[in-house]
Design a protein around this motif. Structure first.
Motif, PDB file in Angstrom:
ATOM      1  N   UNK A   1      -7.028  -2.888  -4.071  1.00  0.00           N
ATOM      2  CA  UNK A   1      -6.784  -1.230  -4.207  1.00  0.00           C
ATOM      3  C   UNK A   1      -7.405  -0.941  -5.660  1.00  0.00           C
ATOM      4  N   UNK A   2      -8.206  -0.206  -6.005  1.00  0.00           N
ATOM      5  CA  UNK A   2      -8.119   0.308  -7.316  1.00  0.00           C
ATOM      6  C   UNK A   2      -7.584   1.763  -7.540  1.00  0.00           C
ATOM      7  N   UNK A   3      -6.636   2.169  -8.542  1.00  0.00           N
ATOM      8  CA  UNK A   3      -5.851   3.280  -8.606  1.00  0.00           C
ATOM      9  C   UNK A   3      -6.561   4.050  -9.961  1.00  0.00           C
ATOM     10  N   UNK A   4      -7.185   5.090  -9.797  1.00  0.00           N
ATOM     11  CA  UNK A   4      -8.105   5.568 -10.939  1.00  0.00           C
ATOM     12  C   UNK A   4      -7.023   6.112 -12.088  1.00  0.00           C
ATOM     13  N   UNK A   5      -7.839   6.345 -13.020  1.00  0.00           N
ATOM     14  CA  UNK A   5      -7.322   6.856 -14.386  1.00  0.00           C
ATOM     15  C   UNK A   5      -6.622   7.990 -14.042  1.00  0.00           C
ATOM     16  N   UNK A   6      -5.113   8.288 -14.568  1.00  0.00           N
ATOM     17  CA  UNK A   6      -4.655   9.469 -14.478  1.00  0.00           C
ATOM     18  C   UNK A   6      -3.955   9.867 -12.930  1.00  0.00           C
ATOM     19  N   UNK A   7      -4.223   8.880 -12.074  1.00  0.00           N
ATOM     20  CA  UNK A   7      -3.910   9.144 -10.751  1.00  0.00           C
ATOM     21  C   UNK A   7      -2.360   8.920 -10.368  1.00  0.00           C
ATOM     22  N   UNK A   8      -1.867   9.800  -9.570  1.00  0.00           N
ATOM     23  CA  UNK A   8      -0.236   9.664  -9.065  1.00  0.00           C
ATOM     24  C   UNK A   8      -0.132   9.302  -7.793  1.00  0.00           C
ATOM     25  N   UNK A   9       0.604   8.327  -7.651  1.00  0.00           N
ATOM     26  CA  UNK A   9       1.008   7.846  -6.407  1.00  0.00           C
ATOM     27  C   UNK A   9       2.384   8.175  -6.097  1.00  0.00           C
ATOM     28  N   UNK A  10       2.474   9.055  -5.089  1.00  0.00           N
ATOM     29  CA  UNK A  10       3.762   9.666  -4.900  1.00  0.00           C
ATOM     30  C   UNK A  10       4.991   8.662  -4.282  1.00  0.00           C
ATOM     31  N   UNK A  11       6.297   8.820  -4.321  1.00  0.00           N
ATOM     32  CA  UNK A  11       7.591   8.123  -3.916  1.00  0.00           C
ATOM     33  C   UNK A  11       7.393   7.545  -2.300  1.00  0.00           C
ATOM     34  N   UNK A  12       7.603   6.316  -2.362  1.00  0.00           N
ATOM     35  CA  UNK A  12       7.340   5.534  -0.904  1.00  0.00           C
ATOM     36  C   UNK A  12       5.938   5.581  -0.384  1.00  0.00           C
ATOM     37  N   UNK A  13       5.108   6.016  -1.020  1.00  0.00           N
ATOM     38  CA  UNK A  13       3.594   5.972  -0.330  1.00  0.00           C
ATOM     39  C   UNK A  13       3.160   4.737  -0.246  1.00  0.00           C
TER      40      UNK A  13
ATOM     41  N   UNK B   1       2.623   3.915 -15.553  1.00  0.00           N
ATOM     42  CA  UNK B   1       4.164   3.514 -15.255  1.00  0.00           C
ATOM     43  C   UNK B   1       4.069   2.983 -13.797  1.00  0.00           C
ATOM     44  N   UNK B   2       4.970   1.996 -13.576  1.00  0.00           N
ATOM     45  CA  UNK B   2       5.079   1.507 -12.169  1.00  0.00           C
ATOM     46  C   UNK B   2       6.484   1.638 -12.275  1.00  0.00           C
ATOM     47  N   UNK B   3       7.172   2.612 -11.408  1.00  0.00           N
ATOM     48  CA  UNK B   3       8.485   2.951 -11.299  1.00  0.00           C
ATOM     49  C   UNK B   3       9.095   2.046 -10.485  1.00  0.00           C
ATOM     50  N   UNK B   4      10.478   2.362 -10.512  1.00  0.00           N
ATOM     51  CA  UNK B   4      11.439   1.333  -9.683  1.00  0.00           C
ATOM     52  C   UNK B   4      11.078   1.142  -8.512  1.00  0.00           C
ATOM     53  N   UNK B   5      11.244  -0.117  -7.927  1.00  0.00           N
ATOM     54  CA  UNK B   5      10.934  -0.576  -6.604  1.00  0.00           C
ATOM     55  C   UNK B   5       9.629  -0.321  -6.124  1.00  0.00           C
ATOM     56  N   UNK B   6       8.683   0.005  -6.932  1.00  0.00           N
ATOM     57  CA  UNK B   6       7.312  -0.003  -6.453  1.00  0.00           C
ATOM     58  C   UNK B   6       6.571  -1.527  -6.400  1.00  0.00           C
ATOM     59  N   UNK B   7       5.605  -1.398  -5.512  1.00  0.00           N
ATOM     60  CA  UNK B   7       5.175  -2.976  -5.373  1.00  0.00           C
ATOM     61  C   UNK B   7       3.534  -2.702  -5.572  1.00  0.00           C
ATOM     62  N   UNK B   8       2.832  -3.505  -6.489  1.00  0.00           N
ATOM     63  CA  UNK B   8       1.458  -3.504  -7.001  1.00  0.00           C
ATOM     64  C   UNK B   8       1.293  -4.997  -6.971  1.00  0.00           C
ATOM     65  N   UNK B   9       0.418  -5.170  -5.981  1.00  0.00           N
ATOM     66  CA  UNK B   9      -0.139  -6.690  -5.774  1.00  0.00           C
ATOM     67  C   UNK B   9      -1.474  -6.581  -5.591  1.00  0.00           C
ATOM     68  N   UNK B  10      -2.128  -7.649  -6.345  1.00  0.00           N
ATOM     69  CA  UNK B  10      -3.703  -7.870  -6.106  1.00  0.00           C
ATOM     70  C   UNK B  10      -4.598  -6.683  -6.220  1.00  0.00           C
ATOM     71  N   UNK B  11      -4.198  -5.787  -7.226  1.00  0.00           N
ATOM     72  CA  UNK B  11      -4.996  -4.567  -7.397  1.00  0.00           C
ATOM     73  C   UNK B  11      -5.043  -4.162  -8.926  1.00  0.00           C
ATOM     74  N   UNK B  12      -5.840  -3.124  -9.279  1.00  0.00           N
ATOM     75  CA  UNK B  12      -6.259  -2.493 -10.440  1.00  0.00           C
ATOM     76  C   UNK B  12      -5.652  -1.173 -10.541  1.00  0.00           C
ATOM     77  N   UNK B  13      -4.909  -1.052 -11.615  1.00  0.00           N
ATOM     78  CA  UNK B  13      -4.347   0.300 -12.028  1.00  0.00           C
ATOM     79  C   UNK B  13      -4.983   0.744 -13.343  1.00  0.00           C
TER      80      UNK B  13
END
Length: 108
Positions: free
Chosen positions: A83-95, A55-67
């Motif tokens: 950057x690679x974001x691992x399985x089941x990882x959670x990135x907090x708001x505005x991080x 899930x990519x929430x409102x306003x998030x920016x994901x560029x040139x990476x693997x989720x």
């Protein structure tokens, strides 16, 4: 099973591969989205691979990476290039994430 995908009226799609069951209301360019991915309104996904049920929430920016699968990128978070974001990882708001996040980790 999954049936088709839902594309919002304000969504922008450019040169993407989108699998069944995606729900896209944001902007997706030059990216591959696996099944069940959600991109909320105002989110930007560019040159990225987003695996199933992430899930990519409102306003998030994901560029040139693997989720990886089942990851959550919260509102207005930014994932830096290569950057690679691992399985089941959670990135907090505005991080702002500049390094890989391991499977199941939470970063605020």
């Amino acid at each position: 099973g999954m049936t088709g995908h839902r594309i919002g009226e304000n969504a922008v799609l450019d040169n993407c591969l989108i699998t069944d069951g995606c729900n896209i209301k944001g902007t997706v360019r030059h990216s591959i989205l696996f099944s069940g991915v959600t991109v909320e309104e105002g989110a930007i996904v560019e040159d990225a691979v987003v695996m199933g049920h992430s899930m990519i929430k409102a306003g998030a920016v994901v560029r040139h990476c693997i989720i990886a699968e089942n990851a959550t990128i919260e509102e207005v978070a930014t994932i830096a290039a290569d950057v690679t974001i691992g399985k089941g990882a959670k990135i907090g708001p505005s991080a702002m994430i500049y390094e890989d996040v391991k499977e199941g980790e939470e970063q605020c």
